[in-house]
Enzyme design. Structure first.
Site, PDB file in Angstrom:
ATOM      1  N   ASP A  67       9.372   3.579  19.690  1.00 30.20           N
ATOM      2  CA  ASP A  67       8.869   2.569  20.623  1.00 30.20           C
ATOM      3  C   ASP A  67       7.662   3.048  21.424  1.00 30.20           C
ATOM      4  OD1 ASP A  67      10.396   4.428  22.021  1.00 30.20           O
ATOM      5  OD2 ASP A  67      12.010   3.019  22.464  1.00 30.20           O
ATOM      6  N   ASP A 136      22.298   1.046  29.659  1.00 33.10           N
ATOM      7  CA  ASP A 136      22.817  -0.260  29.245  1.00 33.10           C
ATOM      8  C   ASP A 136      23.141  -0.285  27.747  1.00 33.10           C
ATOM      9  OD1 ASP A 136      20.324  -0.261  28.093  1.00 33.10           O
ATOM     10  OD2 ASP A 136      19.524  -1.953  29.246  1.00 33.10           O
ATOM     11  N   HIS A 138      21.206   0.630  25.275  1.00 33.46           N
ATOM     12  CA  HIS A 138      20.118   0.347  24.329  1.00 33.46           C
ATOM     13  C   HIS A 138      19.802   1.547  23.443  1.00 33.46           C
ATOM     14  CE1 HIS A 138      17.005   1.530  27.641  1.00 33.46           C
ATOM     15  NE2 HIS A 138      17.095   2.534  26.811  1.00 33.46           N
ATOM     16  N   GLU A 143      17.306  -3.966  24.155  1.00 31.50           N
ATOM     17  CA  GLU A 143      18.071  -4.229  25.366  1.00 31.50           C
ATOM     18  C   GLU A 143      19.269  -5.135  25.058  1.00 31.50           C
ATOM     19  OE1 GLU A 143      17.336  -2.294  27.586  1.00 31.50           O
ATOM     20  OE2 GLU A 143      15.457  -2.631  28.630  1.00 31.50           O
TER      21      GLU A 143
HETATM   22  C1  F6R Z   1      12.957   6.250  23.900  1.00 28.11           C
HETATM   23  C2  F6R Z   1      14.047   5.335  23.595  1.00 28.11           C
HETATM   24  C3  F6R Z   1      15.107   5.017  24.589  1.00 28.11           C
HETATM   25  C4  F6R Z   1      15.703   6.260  25.269  1.00 28.11           C
HETATM   26  C5  F6R Z   1      16.749   5.849  26.304  1.00 28.11           C
HETATM   27  C6  F6R Z   1      17.308   7.056  27.017  1.00 28.11           C
HETATM   28  O1  F6R Z   1      12.077   6.379  22.804  1.00 28.11           O
HETATM   29  O2  F6R Z   1      14.059   4.816  22.540  1.00 28.11           O
HETATM   30  O3  F6R Z   1      16.131   4.304  23.952  1.00 28.11           O
HETATM   31  O4  F6R Z   1      16.262   7.079  24.281  1.00 28.11           O
HETATM   32  O5  F6R Z   1      16.181   4.985  27.226  1.00 28.11           O
HETATM   33  O6  F6R Z   1      16.304   7.640  27.783  1.00 28.11           O
HETATM   34  P1  F6R Z   1      16.525   9.062  28.475  1.00 28.11           P
HETATM   35  O7  F6R Z   1      16.653  10.048  27.367  1.00 28.11           O
HETATM   36  O8  F6R Z   1      15.264   9.304  29.270  1.00 28.11           O
HETATM   37  O9  F6R Z   1      17.742   8.962  29.292  1.00 28.11           O
END
Ligand code: F6R
Length: 258
Positions: A67, A136, A138, A143
Site C-alpha cells: 500500500d 481494527d 486490517h 479497513e
Molecule cells: C502497512 C500495512 C498495514 C500495517 C498495519 C500495522 O503496509 O499494510 O496493514 O501493517 O497498520 O501497522 P504497525 O505495524 O505500524 O502497527
C-alpha cells in the site's frame, strides 16, 4: 493456520526472518510481498543482517508493497516509498526495477490499480506475503467492511487508522485520508503468508482474526481461508487467543500444521 508464539519482538522478528531467508535461498527469484509500519522493522533488520553477514542475495527477487498513502510524493519522508528505501531497499542488493510500491500520485487510479495487479501476475504471482495487522484487524489498508473479494484499489482510512498512524506525522491532520492498497483477494492469492503482530494493542485484532468468524469487519480473518499462513506473535499479541495451550503444544511437536 500455523501460530508461532515467541518470547519477544526480537525473537518473532528473527523467526520470521529465518522463514523469509529460507524462501529466498530456495527460490532466488522469489516474488516477495512487503508491508510497512512498525511491525516488520525487526524482520527487515534481520534480512539486512543476513545480506551483510551471510550473503543473502536479493538480486533476482521482485518485491511488491501492499500500500501507499494517496497524495504523498515518493520523496515525502512519510511515504511508503521513503519507508522502504530507508528501512530495507538501500541496505540490500535488490534491483530498483524489481521493487514495486504503489503510487500515491496518480491521475487515474482505476487504470493504475489494474496495472499494479497485472504486474503482480506478470511476475508470476506473489510467492510470500509479509503482513502486519491494524488494531481494527486490517491487512494492507483493507479497513473493516472491505470486500473479502477486493483487489488493488483506493480505500478511505478509518479514524482509528489515521489516529494510530499520526505518530509518524507532525500533526494528526497531516495523515492522508486515502490509501491505495492491494485488496483482500490480492493478498489471499499469495502462495504463502506470514502475519506478524506484537504488543497488547494487537491482542483483540489477533484473537478476532485468528479465532473469530471470517468477516469483512476483521479483514485479517480472511486468512483463515488461506492454506499456507503462519502467524508470528509475541505473548502480548497472543494473550487473548483461546487456544494458546494448543498452539504451544503444536509448536512443541514441531509439526508444520497449517
Ligand atoms: C502497512 C500495512 C498495514 C500495517 C498495519 C500495522 O503496509 O499494510 O496493514 O501493517 O497498520 O501497522 P504497525 O505495524 O505500524 O502497527
Amino acid at each position: 493456520m500455523k501460530v508461532v508464539i515467541e518470547d519477544s519482538y526480537r525473537a518473532l522478528s528473527r523467526a520470521a526472518g529465518v522463514a523469509v531467508a529460507r524462501n529466498v535461498r530456495d527460490k532466488p527469484d522469489l516474488v516477495l510481498g512487503l508491508a510497512t509500519g512498525s511491525t516488520p522493522l525487526g524482520l527487515y533488520r534481520e534480512l539486512i543482517r543476513c545480506h551483510r553477514e551471510e550473503g543473502l542475495d536479493f538480486r533476482h527477487v521482485t518485491t511488491f508493497n501492499l500500500d501507499e498513502y494517496v497524495g504523498l510524493p515518493v520523496e515525502h519522508p512519510q511515504s511508503y516509498h521513503a519507508f522502504m528505501r530507508e528501512h530495507l531497499f538501500r541496505h540490500i542488493n535488490v534491483s530498483p526495477e524489481k521493487t514495486y510500491v504503489p503510487s500515491g500520485m496518480c491521475e487515474d487510479y482505476v487504470s493504475y490499480c489494474r496495472w499494479y495487479e497485472d504486474q503482480i501476475q506478470a511476475a508470476g504471482g506473489i510467492d510470500l506475503q509479509i503482513l502486519g495487522i491494524g488494531r481494527d484487524g486490517h491487512i494492507g489498508f483493507n479497513e473493516p467492511g472491505s470486500s473479502l473479494g477486493s483487489r488493488t484499489r483506493l480505500k478511505t482510512l478509518t479514524a482509528q487508522t489515521r489516529k494510530d498512524n499520526a505518530r509518524f506525522f507532525e500533526s494528526p491532520e497531516e495523515v492522508p485520508r486515502f490509501a491505495v492498497t492491494m485488496g483482500v483477494a490480492t493478498i489471499l492469492d499469495a502462495r504463502q503468508v506470514l502475519l506478524l503482530a506484537n504488543g497488547k494493542k494487537k491482542a483483540k485484532a489477533v484473537a478476532r482474526s485468528l479465532e473469530g468468524p471470517v468477516s469483512s469487519m476483521w479483514t485479517a480473518s480472511a486468512l483463515q481461508m488461506h492454506a499456507d499462513t503462519t502467524a508470528f506473535l509475541d505473548h502480548d499479541a497472543a494473550r487473548k487467543l483461546a487456544h494458546l495451550e494448543y498452539y504451544d503444544w503444536v509448536q512443541q511437536q514441531s509439526q508444520g500444521d497449517n
